[in-house]
Write an enzyme that holds these catalytic residues in place. Structure first.
Site, PDB file in Angstrom:
ATOM      1  N   HIS A 124       0.838  -1.200   0.000  1.00  0.00           N
ATOM      2  CA  HIS A 124       0.000   0.000   0.000  1.00  0.00           C
ATOM      3  C   HIS A 124       0.874   1.253   0.000  1.00  0.00           C
ATOM      4  O   HIS A 124       1.461   1.615   1.016  1.00  0.00           O
ATOM      5  CB  HIS A 124      -0.942  -0.018   1.211  1.00  0.00           C
ATOM      6  CG  HIS A 124      -1.889   1.134   1.235  1.00  0.00           C
ATOM      7  ND1 HIS A 124      -2.052   1.968   2.305  1.00  0.00           N
ATOM      8  CD2 HIS A 124      -2.708   1.611   0.256  1.00  0.00           C
ATOM      9  CE1 HIS A 124      -2.932   2.908   2.000  1.00  0.00           C
ATOM     10  NE2 HIS A 124      -3.340   2.706   0.782  1.00  0.00           N
ATOM     11  N   ASN A 154      -5.003   4.471   6.833  1.00  0.00           N
ATOM     12  CA  ASN A 154      -6.357   4.811   6.399  1.00  0.00           C
ATOM     13  C   ASN A 154      -7.394   4.573   7.492  1.00  0.00           C
ATOM     14  O   ASN A 154      -8.404   5.270   7.562  1.00  0.00           O
ATOM     15  CB  ASN A 154      -6.736   4.049   5.134  1.00  0.00           C
ATOM     16  CG  ASN A 154      -6.059   4.646   3.915  1.00  0.00           C
ATOM     17  OD1 ASN A 154      -5.492   5.738   3.995  1.00  0.00           O
ATOM     18  ND2 ASN A 154      -6.095   3.957   2.798  1.00  0.00           N
TER      19      ASN A 154
HETATM   20  N1  LIG Z   1      -5.981   7.704  -4.461  1.00  0.00           N
HETATM   21  C1  LIG Z   1      -5.256   7.484  -3.382  1.00  0.00           C
HETATM   22  O1  LIG Z   1      -4.895   8.441  -2.676  1.00  0.00           O
HETATM   23  C2  LIG Z   1      -4.838   6.079  -3.017  1.00  0.00           C
HETATM   24  C3  LIG Z   1      -3.784   5.901  -2.101  1.00  0.00           C
HETATM   25  C4  LIG Z   1      -3.338   4.603  -1.843  1.00  0.00           C
HETATM   26  C5  LIG Z   1      -3.955   3.521  -2.434  1.00  0.00           C
HETATM   27  N2  LIG Z   1      -5.001   3.729  -3.309  1.00  0.00           N
HETATM   28  C6  LIG Z   1      -5.587   2.547  -3.941  1.00  0.00           C
HETATM   29  O2  LIG Z   1      -5.033   2.420  -5.234  1.00  0.00           O
HETATM   30  C7  LIG Z   1      -5.971   1.819  -6.110  1.00  0.00           C
HETATM   31  C8  LIG Z   1      -6.191   2.732  -7.322  1.00  0.00           C
HETATM   32  O3  LIG Z   1      -6.744   3.957  -6.886  1.00  0.00           O
HETATM   33  P1  LIG Z   1      -6.609   5.297  -7.727  1.00  0.00           P
HETATM   34  O4  LIG Z   1      -7.001   6.405  -6.822  1.00  0.00           O
HETATM   35  O5  LIG Z   1      -5.278   5.324  -8.377  1.00  0.00           O
HETATM   36  O6  LIG Z   1      -7.767   5.076  -8.801  1.00  0.00           O
HETATM   37  P2  LIG Z   1      -7.992   5.819 -10.207  1.00  0.00           P
HETATM   38  O7  LIG Z   1      -9.427   5.780 -10.462  1.00  0.00           O
HETATM   39  O8  LIG Z   1      -7.303   7.143 -10.212  1.00  0.00           O
HETATM   40  O9  LIG Z   1      -7.196   4.877 -11.233  1.00  0.00           O
HETATM   41  C9  LIG Z   1      -7.589   3.565 -11.544  1.00  0.00           C
HETATM   42  C10 LIG Z   1      -7.040   3.221 -12.919  1.00  0.00           C
HETATM   43  O10 LIG Z   1      -7.268   1.834 -13.164  1.00  0.00           O
HETATM   44  C11 LIG Z   1      -7.590   1.683 -14.533  1.00  0.00           C
HETATM   45  N3  LIG Z   1      -8.276   0.402 -14.737  1.00  0.00           N
HETATM   46  C12 LIG Z   1      -9.564   0.088 -14.491  1.00  0.00           C
HETATM   47  N4  LIG Z   1      -9.793  -1.183 -14.824  1.00  0.00           N
HETATM   48  C13 LIG Z   1      -8.645  -1.701 -15.326  1.00  0.00           C
HETATM   49  C14 LIG Z   1      -8.258  -2.962 -15.882  1.00  0.00           C
HETATM   50  N5  LIG Z   1      -9.130  -3.962 -15.972  1.00  0.00           N
HETATM   51  N6  LIG Z   1      -6.983  -3.131 -16.293  1.00  0.00           N
HETATM   52  C15 LIG Z   1      -6.099  -2.119 -16.209  1.00  0.00           C
HETATM   53  N7  LIG Z   1      -6.414  -0.904 -15.693  1.00  0.00           N
HETATM   54  C16 LIG Z   1      -7.669  -0.694 -15.268  1.00  0.00           C
HETATM   55  C17 LIG Z   1      -8.450   2.899 -14.851  1.00  0.00           C
HETATM   56  O11 LIG Z   1      -8.453   3.164 -16.237  1.00  0.00           O
HETATM   57  C18 LIG Z   1      -7.728   3.989 -14.040  1.00  0.00           C
HETATM   58  O12 LIG Z   1      -6.751   4.657 -14.801  1.00  0.00           O
HETATM   59  C19 LIG Z   1      -7.225   1.587  -5.301  1.00  0.00           C
HETATM   60  O13 LIG Z   1      -7.212   0.285  -4.802  1.00  0.00           O
HETATM   61  C20 LIG Z   1      -7.087   2.582  -4.172  1.00  0.00           C
HETATM   62  O14 LIG Z   1      -7.779   2.218  -3.030  1.00  0.00           O
HETATM   63  C21 LIG Z   1      -5.425   4.990  -3.625  1.00  0.00           C
END
Ligand SMILES: NC(=O)c1ccc[n+]([C@@H]2O[C@H](COP(=O)([O-])OP(=O)(O)OC[C@H]3O[C@@H](n4cnc5c(N)ncnc54)[C@H](O)[C@@H]3O)[C@@H](O)[C@H]2O)c1
Length: 594
Positions: free
Chosen positions: A142, A192
């Protein structure tokens, strides 16, 4: 011999994935970056290039290094491109079914020895792992947002993750220049679990118009030294992602109402207001993906038009403690005439001595000239009777935090002070309205909650009761401006903005140690390195004092009756045992031997 990682794959190039690709490529690894479609791939690549170009513009990365770094990244559509990598990090949206489907597919595509990691923030790594035929090689990695900057990685082991895999991933984190904390699979892990209740509560403050977005964010930055306020952070995280995380934490984490997403979040997501990535969330940004906030219809216009502190020249400060002394200094340095009222000549002499010591420190540090120091001291007159407040324009009360004492004082001020004077209390936990109704002029009574040490802290919470007049609030905020303090206006509820948002988080950290999920050291690390907090919760609790923290938490609990706000039994026990923090040499940590 640990495993060598030569190449890694990243699935999903959104907010997190694009940053994670950069982290790996920066440390010399070959990265295959995968998206679902050409359009998404181009967007992800553009996000990453934008971040690298900004680093080059700021002189943090050379143009050659940027090009070399990009040369190590291969962009592709579809998971098949990951057939020969040693490790995959998945960063697709926070939905269990989607992640399970991707892991099942990765299991089919990737070589048998490859490790499969998820960047999930709140979902069960165990549930994701069982979608594969190799759950012992599935782990949580994470990262924190922005991944290239934040030093922490929470390494999440499930009951079936093999020890070799944990050890190899820990070693990899070190190679990436990250600090890891290894924990078990619980909703929200460390950071978180402590962060999202706070973020959700901040959103509910906006939703109920308790305070404005700007004031809530300024309060947490200036009052707690946080790198960004909670609403700006929601925008950075992405409201859709935040919604999913809260929803999962609510369902997985014991249905704590504090994690039930505030309705406003869902409404904003539905309306496409996702935060920075869509160009608009709580704030409006120059363009999608930009960190630059631009004014919108909610932006306050020019700092309280029409209000000025010109008619406030002479200020009374009642009390002789730390806060009163600091407040006298603040007013005297800003050019106000100050009448200090204490309970006797001896107390006045002590306050005067402490004031001089503090001002002298300013001179030694070169922040104040001797002339300014002498002028500030010259502006203060010392008295042991409230009668000397008959001609002041503002009174700030900072006596003991006991309602009966404050009410009696306000009743006396009501008799002594001239009409139209603003009467302010610095209480941090009592209802301001109680002070107001002790007078015949409740419209003139307001809270002015300074932070300790008052000469240093840039924030003042201006607390308006249901009877405070607009004119009083305007004078109070104008006075804060004249003191070079940032005023945030909020309603008269327990904890105002800062304490209401801060203490439940500290209490949750204590509950986490109590539940043996993690240690005080790891939790402090996680909040400092993952969220950029200046101090971890246990460091802060020891500084604030466990007795003070418990009292504030009790007040919040009693006023709001929120079950999740019940003080942690461990906190109560430590206070009973006399472990009150740094002031007695022992709190969560023992300072006697340091
Ligand atoms: N945003 C944050 O601050 C944060 C911090 C730590 C962890 N996370 C975790 O990271 C993960 C991603 O979150 P995010 O905020 O980057 O989301 P986001 O919505 O910004 O990005 C997700 C990406 O995944 C892509 N995607 C969707 N389906 C797909 C597939 N089948 N194959 C390949 N790519 C695919 C989408 O096109 C998109 O670009 C989540 O699990 C979230 O909980 C987020």
């Amino acid at each position: 011999m640990g495993r060598e990682f030569g190449s890694v794959g990243v699935v999903g190039l959104g907010t997190m994935g694009a940053g994670i690709v950069e982290v790996f490529a920066r440390s010399g690894l070959a990265v295959t970056a995968v998206e679902i479609s050409d359009g998404a791939l181009h967007r992800g690549e553009a996000t990453m290039r934008g971040s690298l170009d900004r680093a080059v513009a700021k002189g943090k990365l050379s143009a050659e290094d940027r090009d070399a770094l990009l040369g190590r990244v291969r962009f592709a559509v579809g998971l098949d491109a990951l057939h020969d990598v040693d490790l995959v990090i998945e960063a697709v949206p926070e939905q269990l079914e989607l992640k399970q489907r991707i892991f099942a597919e990765l299991d089919r595509v990737c070589k048998p020895e490859a490790i499969l990691a998820t960047n999930t923030s709140s979902l069960s790594v165990t549930e994701i792992s069982v979608a594969t035929g190799r759950p012992n090689q599935v782990i949580g990695m994470h990262f924190f947002n922005p991944a290239p900057i934040m030093k922490l990685v929470e390494v999440v082991r499930t009951v079936v993750t093999s020890q070799d895999v944990v050890t190899d991933i820990e070693a990899l984190c070190e190679r990436l220049g990250k600090v890891d904390v290894t924990i078990t699979d619980r909703a929200g892990f460390i950071a978180n679990a402590l962060l999202f209740g706070y973020l959700n509560q901040a959103v509910s403050m906006v939703e109920s118009r308790y305070a404005t977005r700007e004031d809530i964010d300024a309060a947490m930055k200036l009052g707690c030294g946080l790198p960004m306020g909670p609403l700006a952070l929601m925008d950075l995280i992405g409201l859709d992602t935040a919604y999913e995380i809260l929803d999962t934490m609510y369902r997985r984490g014991g249905r704590d109402r504090r994690h039930a997403p505030v309705p406003l979040i869902k409404q904003m997501v539905t309306a496409g207001l996702l935060g920075r990535k869509s160009g608009r969330g709580f704030y409006t940004y120059e363009k999608p993906g930009s960190p630059v906030v631009v004014p919108d219809e909610f932006t306050p216009i020019g700092g309280g038009a029409g209000s000025s502190a010109e008619h406030v020249a002479k200020v009374g400060v009642v009390g002789s403690g730390t806060m009163a002394t600091g407040i006298i200094e603040v007013f005297a340095k800003a050019g106000f005439e100050v009448v200090s009222v204490t309970r006797g000549a001896e107390k006045s002499a002590q306050v005067c001595e402490r004031l001089k010591t503090s001002l002298n420190k300013g001179v030694v540090r070169g922040k104040l000239t001797e002339k300014d120091r002498d002028a500030a001291i010259g502006r203060v007159t010392w008295s042991a009777t409230l009668d000397h407040l008959s001609d002041v324009d503002l009174v700030v009360e900072a006596v003991v935090e006991e309602l009966s004492v404050k009410k009696a004082l306000f009743a006396s001020l009501d008799e002594i002070c001239k009409p139209g004077v603003v009467l302010a209390t610095t209480t941090s936990s009592l209802p301001v309205i109680e002070c107001a109704v002790a007078t015949e002029r409740p419209a003139d009574v307001v809270g002015l909650h300074f932070f300790n040490p008052a000469p240093v802290m840039g924030l003042v919470e201006v607390v308006r009761t249901i009877r405070t007049s607009d004119a009083t609030v305007q004078t109070a905020t104008a006075v804060c401006r004249a003191l070079a303090k940032h005023a945030v206006v909020c309603a008269d509820r327990s904890g105002f903005v800062v304490n209401a948002l801060l203490f439940p988080y500290l209490n949750d950290a204590v509950k986490m140690v109590e539940a043996s999920y993690s240690t005080a050291d790891d939790i402090d690390y996680a909040m400092k390195l993952g969220c950029g907090y200046p101090m971890g919760p246990f460091e802060l609790l020891d500084v604030v004092g466990l007795d003070v923290s418990l009292a504030i938490q009790r007040e919040l609990y009693l006023e709001l009756r929120e079950p999740g706000f019940a003080p942690a039994p461990l906190l109560e026990h430590l206070v009973t045992a006399g472990y009150l923090g740094r002031k007695v040499g022992r709190g969560f940590r023992d300072y006697s031997k340091r």
